[in-house]
Design a protein around this motif. Structure first.
Motif, PDB file in Angstrom:
ATOM      1  N   UNK A 101      37.606  29.066  25.387  1.00 54.59           N
ATOM      2  CA  UNK A 101      36.939  28.296  26.433  1.00 54.59           C
ATOM      3  C   UNK A 101      37.247  26.733  26.406  1.00 54.59           C
ATOM      4  N   UNK A 102      36.527  25.987  27.166  1.00 59.84           N
ATOM      5  CA  UNK A 102      36.809  24.433  27.121  1.00 59.84           C
ATOM      6  C   UNK A 102      36.389  23.802  25.893  1.00 59.84           C
ATOM      7  N   UNK A 103      37.060  22.931  25.363  1.00 60.70           N
ATOM      8  CA  UNK A 103      36.674  21.968  24.154  1.00 60.70           C
ATOM      9  C   UNK A 103      37.293  20.704  24.465  1.00 60.70           C
ATOM     10  N   UNK A 127      37.400  20.128  19.173  1.00 59.72           N
ATOM     11  CA  UNK A 127      36.080  19.798  19.005  1.00 59.72           C
ATOM     12  C   UNK A 127      35.271  19.860  19.999  1.00 59.72           C
ATOM     13  N   UNK A 128      33.968  20.087  19.674  1.00 57.30           N
ATOM     14  CA  UNK A 128      32.786  20.183  20.554  1.00 57.30           C
ATOM     15  C   UNK A 128      31.628  19.524  20.015  1.00 57.30           C
ATOM     16  N   UNK A 149      36.644  31.021  13.031  1.00 57.35           N
ATOM     17  CA  UNK A 149      35.661  30.747  14.010  1.00 57.35           C
ATOM     18  C   UNK A 149      36.489  29.406  14.780  1.00 57.35           C
ATOM     19  N   UNK A 150      36.027  29.061  16.001  1.00 56.31           N
ATOM     20  CA  UNK A 150      36.481  28.080  16.813  1.00 56.31           C
ATOM     21  C   UNK A 150      35.398  27.025  16.718  1.00 56.31           C
ATOM     22  N   UNK A 151      35.687  25.952  17.636  1.00 60.74           N
ATOM     23  CA  UNK A 151      34.838  24.873  17.603  1.00 60.74           C
ATOM     24  C   UNK A 151      33.428  25.214  18.530  1.00 60.74           C
ATOM     25  N   UNK A 152      33.331  26.317  19.084  1.00 55.46           N
ATOM     26  CA  UNK A 152      32.369  26.829  19.951  1.00 55.46           C
ATOM     27  C   UNK A 152      31.316  27.518  19.168  1.00 55.46           C
ATOM     28  N   UNK A 153      30.486  26.331  18.341  1.00 51.77           N
ATOM     29  CA  UNK A 153      29.240  27.174  17.901  1.00 51.77           C
ATOM     30  C   UNK A 153      27.894  27.075  18.628  1.00 51.77           C
ATOM     31  N   UNK A 154      28.109  26.386  19.726  1.00 50.14           N
ATOM     32  CA  UNK A 154      26.833  26.658  20.727  1.00 50.14           C
ATOM     33  C   UNK A 154      27.291  26.367  22.024  1.00 50.14           C
ATOM     34  N   UNK A 155      26.779  27.065  23.015  1.00 52.88           N
ATOM     35  CA  UNK A 155      26.947  26.721  24.506  1.00 52.88           C
ATOM     36  C   UNK A 155      26.966  25.542  24.853  1.00 52.88           C
ATOM     37  N   UNK A 162      27.885  31.926  24.686  1.00 48.55           N
ATOM     38  CA  UNK A 162      26.988  31.595  23.546  1.00 48.55           C
ATOM     39  C   UNK A 162      28.004  31.501  22.471  1.00 48.55           C
ATOM     40  N   UNK A 163      27.809  30.431  21.466  1.00 48.20           N
ATOM     41  CA  UNK A 163      28.423  30.173  20.324  1.00 48.20           C
ATOM     42  C   UNK A 163      28.183  31.258  19.356  1.00 48.20           C
ATOM     43  N   UNK A 164      28.916  30.865  18.115  1.00 47.07           N
ATOM     44  CA  UNK A 164      28.702  31.675  17.013  1.00 47.07           C
ATOM     45  C   UNK A 164      27.534  31.388  16.003  1.00 47.07           C
ATOM     46  N   UNK A 165      26.917  30.067  16.406  1.00 47.42           N
ATOM     47  CA  UNK A 165      25.721  29.406  15.497  1.00 47.42           C
ATOM     48  C   UNK A 165      24.564  29.111  16.866  1.00 47.42           C
ATOM     49  N   UNK A 166      24.591  29.913  17.797  1.00 46.35           N
ATOM     50  CA  UNK A 166      23.711  29.872  19.034  1.00 46.35           C
ATOM     51  C   UNK A 166      22.442  29.282  18.636  1.00 46.35           C
TER      52      UNK A 166
END
Length: 490
Positions: A101-103, A127-128, A149-155, A162-166
Motif C-alpha cells: 500500500x501507500x508509503x 517509510x511511514x 516486513x514492510x514499513x507498514x507497521x500501523x494503519x 492494519x499493520x504488523x505491529x498495529x
C-alpha cells in the motif's frame, strides 16, 4: 502327558507281536479303495491338457482382485496451475508488484558504500510515520522490521490496512504516538519500496533492467546507515530510541554501536548481537531450496521477465515458519489432529500443522521478492557485533573508500568487488576430524581457552564489541521458545 503315555503303552505289544506273526491291517487304512483309485484313474493325454486349458463358458466368472487406486496430489496440481498462470502473465507483463500500500519514499542521490565493497550510486528508502515530531526533534523512535516486513507497521489515513505491529503503536500504546514520532522503514535490500534486487539498476544499459544478482552483498550495518540517511533528511540528530524485533532487534543493536551518540535508548525483542550457527544453517537451507527452483537456477536470479521461483519461495517460507513458531504453541493449536479424519491419509498436507505450513507458503510465495529473501537473510548470517569482526569490516571499508571518489574506474572497481564477493568451493570438502564427544572432552588450547566464554558468561569478543552500549539504556526482551534466536543468545 497321560495321552503320550497311553500311546507308548499301546504301541509296545504291537512291536512284540510283529516278531511272531504279521501285524493285522489297521482298520483305519482303506487300502482297497486306494488301489481302486489308482487303478481306475484315466491316463492324461495331450488332448486332455488342451481341453482343460480352454475355459468353460458356462463356468461362473471369478472376480478379479481389486487394485489399489493411485493417490491424488492436489498440492502439486496447485503448483502446476500457478506456474501456468504465471507463464501466461510473463508473456504480457512483469512479475508481481511487491507492495503493501501507500508509503512515503526518501531518495538519496548520493552513493552509499557497503561493507563488502559494493556501491549503490543512489537509493530509495520506503517509510511511514505516526505521531508528530516535536520542536527540538528529540522524540523520534526508529522502528526496525523483521526480514519480510514492510514499513507498514500501523494503519494510516492513506493506508488503513492494519499493520504488523498495529496493537503496539498509537495513543496510549507502548509506542505512544501522543508522545513520540515513530518512523518505520523497509530495509535496504527489501522489495516494499526500498532499493533492492528487484529495483531498476541505474547503471544498466537497459533502462528497465533490474539489479537481480548484480545487487551487491550487504550487511545489517549497511541497512542502518541507509536509515540514518533518512534521519538526516528529517534533521533528527538523536533518536529517543531504536526499537526492533527479530532481525529488527539486530538492527536496533547495530544502530547503537554504529551511532552511539545518536541513539538514546535501545529495545531488542527476540534478537541477538551475533548470528548463531544453527540459525545460519536454517537460513542456508531456505536459500538452497529457493536457488534450486528451476525458475531461479536457470536464470541465476535474473527471473524478472519470466516466472518467479514461487515453488522455492513456498518451501523456503515453510522452513522459516518452523524456526520462529514455538513447539508449545503448535501443540496447543494443532496437536496431532488431521484436517479431515474421515478421509484416508494423504501425502499432500493432511495434518492440521501441515495445512498451516502449506497455507503460510502459498500466501507468501508471490508477496515477497525471492532475491530480497536471499540477500537480506545472508545479511542476517553475516551479523556479528564482536570486536574482531567489526574491526575487519572497518578495515574493508577503509580499503574500499576510494570507490566513492570522483576518479572512480568502473572496470577496475568491478574487478575488485568480484574478487571480494565471488566464492569458490574448497578443493577438499569439510570433514569431521573427530567425534563430537572427543571434541568436547579434549582440553582447550591456551589461545582457545582465553577467547572462549565460561558456561555462564557471554563471549569475551562480543562483550568488547558491545562496549559502546555501556552507557545506553537497553531493554532486551527474550522469547524462551524461539528456535532461530535461542533464549541464551537473546
Amino acid at each position: 502327558m497321560s495321552a503320550i503315555k497311553s500311546i507308548f503303552t499301546t504301541a509296545r505289544p504291537s512291536i512284540r507281536t510283529t516278531l511272531r506273526r504279521p501285524a493285522p491291517r489297521p482298520a483305519l487304512l482303506p487300502t482297497a479303495p486306494l488301489r481302486t483309485l489308482h487303478r481306475d484313474a484315466p491316463a492324461r493325454t495331450a488332448a486332455t491338457a488342451v481341453a482343460d486349458a480352454v475355459p468353460d463358458p458356462r463356468a461362473p466368472v471369478q472376480p478379479v482382485p481389486p487394485q489399489n487406486t493411485p493417490l491424488s496430489f492436489p498440492c502439486l496440481d496447485a503448483i502446476e496451475s500457478r506456474t501456468e498462470v504465471l507463464t501466461k502473465r510473463s508473456l504480457s507483463g512483469p512479475e508481481p508488484s511487491y507492495t503493501t500500500g501507500f508509503h512515503e519514499t526518501f531518495h538519496s542521490p548520493d552513493p552509499i558504500l557497503l561493507d563488502w565493497g559494493g556501491v549503490l550510486p543512489s537509493f530509495d528508502i520506503a517509510y511511514e510515520t505516526w505521531g508528530s515530531l516535536n520542536a527540538d526533534r528529540s522524540n523520534a523512535i526508529l522502528l526496525h522490521t523483521g526480514l519480510s516486513a514492510s514499513s507498514h507497521a500501523h494503519s494510516t489515513g492513506a493506508n488503513p490496512k492494519p499493520g504488523w505491529w498495529e496493537r503496539f503503536i498509537g495513543p496510549g500504546a507502548p509506542l505512544d504516538t501522543d508522545k513520540y514520532f515513530v518512523i518505520c522503514t523497509n530495509v535496504l535490500g527489501g522489495c516494499y519500496g526500498s532499493t533492492g534486487p528487484s529495483s531498476v539498476d541505474p547503471l544498466a544499459a537497459d533502462a528497465k533492467a533490474r539489479y537481480g544478482t548484480r545487487f551487491p552483498i550487504l550487511t545489517m550495518q549497511d541497512m542502518v546507515r541507509a536509515q540514518f540517511r533518512l534521519l538526516d533528511g528529517f534533521r533528527i540528530d538523536r533518536l529517543y530510541a531504536s526499537v526492533g524485533s527479530s532481525m529488527g532487534g539486530m538492527q536496533s543493536l547495530a544502530a547503537g554501536v554504529l551511532e552511539r551518540d545518536r541513539v538514546g535508548r535501545i529495545v531488542s525483542v527476540s534478537g541477538c548481537a551475533r548470528s548463531h550457527p544453527y540459525s545460519i544453517a536454517m537460513r542456508h537451507t531456505q536459500r538452497q531450496v529457493l536457488m534450486n527452483d528451476p525458475a531461479w537456477s536457470s536464470t541465476r536470479g535474473n527471473y524478472y521477465t519470466s516466472i518467479p521461483p514461487h515453488t522455492g519461495m513456498k518451501l523456503a517460507r515453510q522452513i522459516a515458519t518452523i524456526t520462529y513458531r514455538s513447539g508449545p504453541e503448535w501443540e496447543q493449536r494443532f496437536g496431532r489432529r488431521r484436517a479431515d479424519p474421515s478421509k484416508p491419509p494423504a501425502l499432500c498436507p493432511d495434518f492440521l500443522i501441515e495445512t498451516y505450513l502449506d497455507h503460510a507458503g502459498e500466501k507468501w510465495c508471490l508477496e515477497y521478492d525471492a532475491n530480497s529473501l536471499l540477500y537480506v537473510s545472508k545479511a542476517m548470517d553475516l551479523f556479528d557485533l564482536g570486536r574482531e569482526h567489526m574491526d575487519a569490516l572497518a578495515a574493508q571499508r577503509h580499503d574500499n573508500a576510494h570507490r566513492l571518489g570522483p576518479a572512480r574506474s568502473q572496470t577496475a572497481d568491478d574487478d575488485d568487488v568480484a574478487a571480494l564477493c565471488n566464492l569458490t568451493l574448497p578443493e577438499r570438502p569439510y570433514e569431521e576430524a573427530e567425534s563430537s564427544a572427543d571434541a568436547l572432552a579434549a582440553p582447550l588450547s591456551a589461545a582457545t581457552a582465553a577467547s572462549a566464554p565460561s558456561s555462564s558468561a557471554p563471549p569475551h569478543d562480543l562483550v568488547k564489541g558491545l562496549r559502546p552500549l555501556a552507557d545506553t539504556p537497553t531493554l532486551v526482551l527474550g522469547v524462551a521458545s524461539d528456535i532461530l534466536f535461542p533464549a541464551w543468545q537473546q
